[in-house]
Write an enzyme that holds these catalytic residues in place. Structure first.
Site, mmCIF file in Angstrom:
data_model
loop_
_atom_site.group_PDB
_atom_site.id
_atom_site.type_symbol
_atom_site.label_atom_id
_atom_site.label_comp_id
_atom_site.label_asym_id
_atom_site.label_seq_id
_atom_site.Cartn_x
_atom_site.Cartn_y
_atom_site.Cartn_z
ATOM 1 N N SER A 1 0.866 -1.182 0.000
ATOM 2 C CA SER A 1 0.000 0.000 0.000
ATOM 3 C C SER A 1 0.901 1.229 0.000
ATOM 4 O O SER A 1 2.061 1.149 0.447
ATOM 5 C CB SER A 1 -0.853 0.011 1.278
ATOM 6 O OG SER A 1 -1.542 1.234 1.410
ATOM 7 N N TYR B 1 -1.430 0.051 10.782
ATOM 8 C CA TYR B 1 -1.502 -0.299 9.354
ATOM 9 C C TYR B 1 -0.242 0.192 8.645
ATOM 10 O O TYR B 1 0.349 -0.544 7.852
ATOM 11 C CB TYR B 1 -2.763 0.301 8.733
ATOM 12 C CG TYR B 1 -3.011 -0.153 7.293
ATOM 13 C CD1 TYR B 1 -3.125 -1.506 6.970
ATOM 14 C CD2 TYR B 1 -3.140 0.772 6.264
ATOM 15 C CE1 TYR B 1 -3.358 -1.919 5.655
ATOM 16 C CE2 TYR B 1 -3.376 0.371 4.951
ATOM 17 C CZ TYR B 1 -3.485 -0.980 4.651
ATOM 18 O OH TYR B 1 -3.719 -1.384 3.352
HETATM 19 N N1 LIG Z 1 -8.770 -0.773 -0.646
HETATM 20 C C1 LIG Z 1 -7.734 0.036 -0.539
HETATM 21 O O1 LIG Z 1 -7.854 1.285 -0.517
HETATM 22 C C2 LIG Z 1 -6.331 -0.538 -0.489
HETATM 23 C C3 LIG Z 1 -5.275 0.316 -0.774
HETATM 24 C C4 LIG Z 1 -3.978 -0.167 -0.732
HETATM 25 C C5 LIG Z 1 -3.741 -1.481 -0.397
HETATM 26 N N2 LIG Z 1 -4.774 -2.315 -0.108
HETATM 27 C C6 LIG Z 1 -4.446 -3.704 0.227
HETATM 28 O O2 LIG Z 1 -4.938 -4.521 -0.810
HETATM 29 C C7 LIG Z 1 -5.294 -5.806 -0.307
HETATM 30 C C8 LIG Z 1 -6.728 -6.118 -0.692
HETATM 31 O O3 LIG Z 1 -7.550 -5.080 -0.220
HETATM 32 P P1 LIG Z 1 -9.079 -4.934 -0.624
HETATM 33 O O4 LIG Z 1 -9.361 -3.491 -0.703
HETATM 34 O O5 LIG Z 1 -9.401 -5.813 -1.761
HETATM 35 O O6 LIG Z 1 -9.734 -5.443 0.745
HETATM 36 P P2 LIG Z 1 -10.842 -6.534 1.072
HETATM 37 O O7 LIG Z 1 -11.941 -6.495 0.065
HETATM 38 O O8 LIG Z 1 -11.165 -6.331 2.513
HETATM 39 O O9 LIG Z 1 -10.067 -7.907 0.863
HETATM 40 C C9 LIG Z 1 -9.224 -8.477 1.809
HETATM 41 C C10 LIG Z 1 -9.107 -9.956 1.474
HETATM 42 O O10 LIG Z 1 -8.194 -10.567 2.379
HETATM 43 C C11 LIG Z 1 -8.774 -11.760 2.869
HETATM 44 N N3 LIG Z 1 -8.259 -12.068 4.189
HETATM 45 C C12 LIG Z 1 -8.295 -11.273 5.295
HETATM 46 N N4 LIG Z 1 -7.763 -11.933 6.331
HETATM 47 C C13 LIG Z 1 -7.397 -13.154 5.861
HETATM 48 C C14 LIG Z 1 -6.808 -14.291 6.464
HETATM 49 N N5 LIG Z 1 -6.463 -14.310 7.760
HETATM 50 N N6 LIG Z 1 -6.569 -15.383 5.692
HETATM 51 C C15 LIG Z 1 -6.919 -15.384 4.394
HETATM 52 N N7 LIG Z 1 -7.468 -14.336 3.766
HETATM 53 C C16 LIG Z 1 -7.700 -13.244 4.510
HETATM 54 C C17 LIG Z 1 -10.280 -11.500 2.887
HETATM 55 O O11 LIG Z 1 -11.020 -12.716 2.737
HETATM 56 P P3 LIG Z 1 -11.703 -13.542 3.917
HETATM 57 O O12 LIG Z 1 -12.316 -12.537 4.864
HETATM 58 O O13 LIG Z 1 -12.710 -14.376 3.181
HETATM 59 O O14 LIG Z 1 -10.603 -14.346 4.514
HETATM 60 C C18 LIG Z 1 -10.430 -10.691 1.594
HETATM 61 O O15 LIG Z 1 -10.581 -11.557 0.488
HETATM 62 C C19 LIG Z 1 -5.043 -5.749 1.199
HETATM 63 O O16 LIG Z 1 -3.762 -6.266 1.465
HETATM 64 C C20 LIG Z 1 -5.075 -4.241 1.494
HETATM 65 O O17 LIG Z 1 -4.342 -3.934 2.649
HETATM 66 C C21 LIG Z 1 -6.079 -1.868 -0.164
#
Ligand SMILES: NC(=O)c1ccc[n+]([C@@H]2O[C@H](COP(=O)([O-])OP(=O)(O)OC[C@H]3O[C@@H](n4cnc5c(N)ncnc54)[C@H](OP(=O)(O)O)[C@@H]3O)[C@@H](O)[C@H]2O)c1
Length: 260
Positions: free
Chosen positions: A141, A154
């Site tokens: 991120s 975070y």
């Molecule tokens: N959205 C943003 O603005 C943003 C910006 C920069 C970076 N990111 C990063 O991008 C990645 C994806 O983010 P997103 O926005 O797509 O968020 P999201 O929709 O909340 O997705 C997070 C995913 O991680 C999985 N997860 C969480 N804990 C887990 C565990 N213990 N074991 C296995 N899977 C797990 C969740 O699935 P389950 O709950 O089914 O396990 C879900 O599929 C993350 O690393 C986040 O930090 C996001």
């Protein structure tokens, strides 16, 4: 030969969009997350092989790696599972939140990488079936590159994930394994901010008001594009933001217009 990629955090947001994009481009995909029902729906839609697995549980990760081997191995890994919890300061945030963030964003990433590196190497070595190359991409991120007030745990976890990526690239020097990192800024996914704010739906929409953020699909296109480069091309660090967000501190709200 059809390539095969393991994507963690595939049950929603960027991970699910990444599985869809890989599948569109003809890759075999393995979708990993905790929620089996969501993975089953994604599998029915894309042909992904679904494995329910908590990346913070070493036994589950070992079982996941065995299943990957038994169902065709892997050439590529996307460590995307992760998330944020809370917007409290360093002083006021809770260690439980920090532990959760470190477990999933850092230690989970390490556990999955360690479990799948031998699988990726098998793919490289298998002369006939193997591609001769492997790829790893860690989804960090901009919070792992720039600190901001309230980022606390975070920020710390994503800075750590950034450091792990850099260490891994050095440690794998001499092997045909590229190690890449994608650091997005503001991405509007359904669950990320909602989870961070512990279900506060109104608060979760605020960061996206009067701005055009990235979508999960846009991030997935860039992410998968890195894997589609010739295998010796290693995009060490891709920083991806919406145009309106020129830094973590500068998000332009309202229409963008050329200066007179
Ligand atoms: N959205 C943003 O603005 C943003 C910006 C920069 C970076 N990111 C990063 O991008 C990645 C994806 O983010 P997103 O926005 O797509 O968020 P999201 O929709 O909340 O997705 C997070 C995913 O991680 C999985 N997860 C969480 N804990 C887990 C565990 N213990 N074991 C296995 N899977 C797990 C969740 O699935 P389950 O709950 O089914 O396990 C879900 O599929 C993350 O690393 C986040 O930090 C996001």
């Amino acid at each position: 030969m059809q390539k095969r990629v393991v994507v963690t955090g595939a049950s929603s947001g960027i991970g699910a969009a990444t599985v869809r994009r890989f599948a569109e481009l003809g890759w075999q995909t393995v979708a990993v997350a905790r929620r089996a029902d969501r993975l089953a729906a994604l599998a029915a839609e894309t042909g992904a092989h679904a494995i329910a697995c908590d990346v913070t549980d070493e036994a589950q990760v070992a079982a996941m790696a065995r299943e990957v081997v038994e169902t065709g191995g892997a050439d590529a890994l996307v460590n995307n599972a992760g998330g944020a919890l809370g917007t409290d300061s360093v002083e006021t945030s809770s260690n439980d939140d920090w532990r959760w963030m470190f477990e999933v964003n850092v230690i989970g990433l390490r556990t999955v990488t360690a479990a799948l590196l031998p699988v990726l190497r098998d793919g490289i070595r298998t002369a006939e079936g193997g591609s001769g190359w492997a790829s790893i991409l860690n989804l960090t991120s901009t919070a792992g590159l720039s600190a901001y007030p309230g980022g606390s745990g975070y920020n710390a976890a994503k800075y750590a994930a950034h450091a792990v990526t850099e260490v891994l690239r050095l440690e794998l020097a001499g092997e045909p394994i590229r190690v890449m990192e994608l650091a997005p800024g503001l991405v509007h996914t359904e669950e990320f901010t909602l989870n961070r704010l512990r279900g506060d739906a109104a608060g979760a929409e605020k960061p996206y008001e009067n701005v055009t953020p990235l979508t999960a699909e846009e991030v997935a296109h860039v992410l998968v594009g890195a894997f589609e480069q010739p295998p010796h091309v290693n995009q060490d660090l891709i920083v991806l933001r919406p145009v309106a967000q020129s830094s973590v501190f500068h998000t332009h709200r309202g229409p963008l217009s050329a200066k007179a």
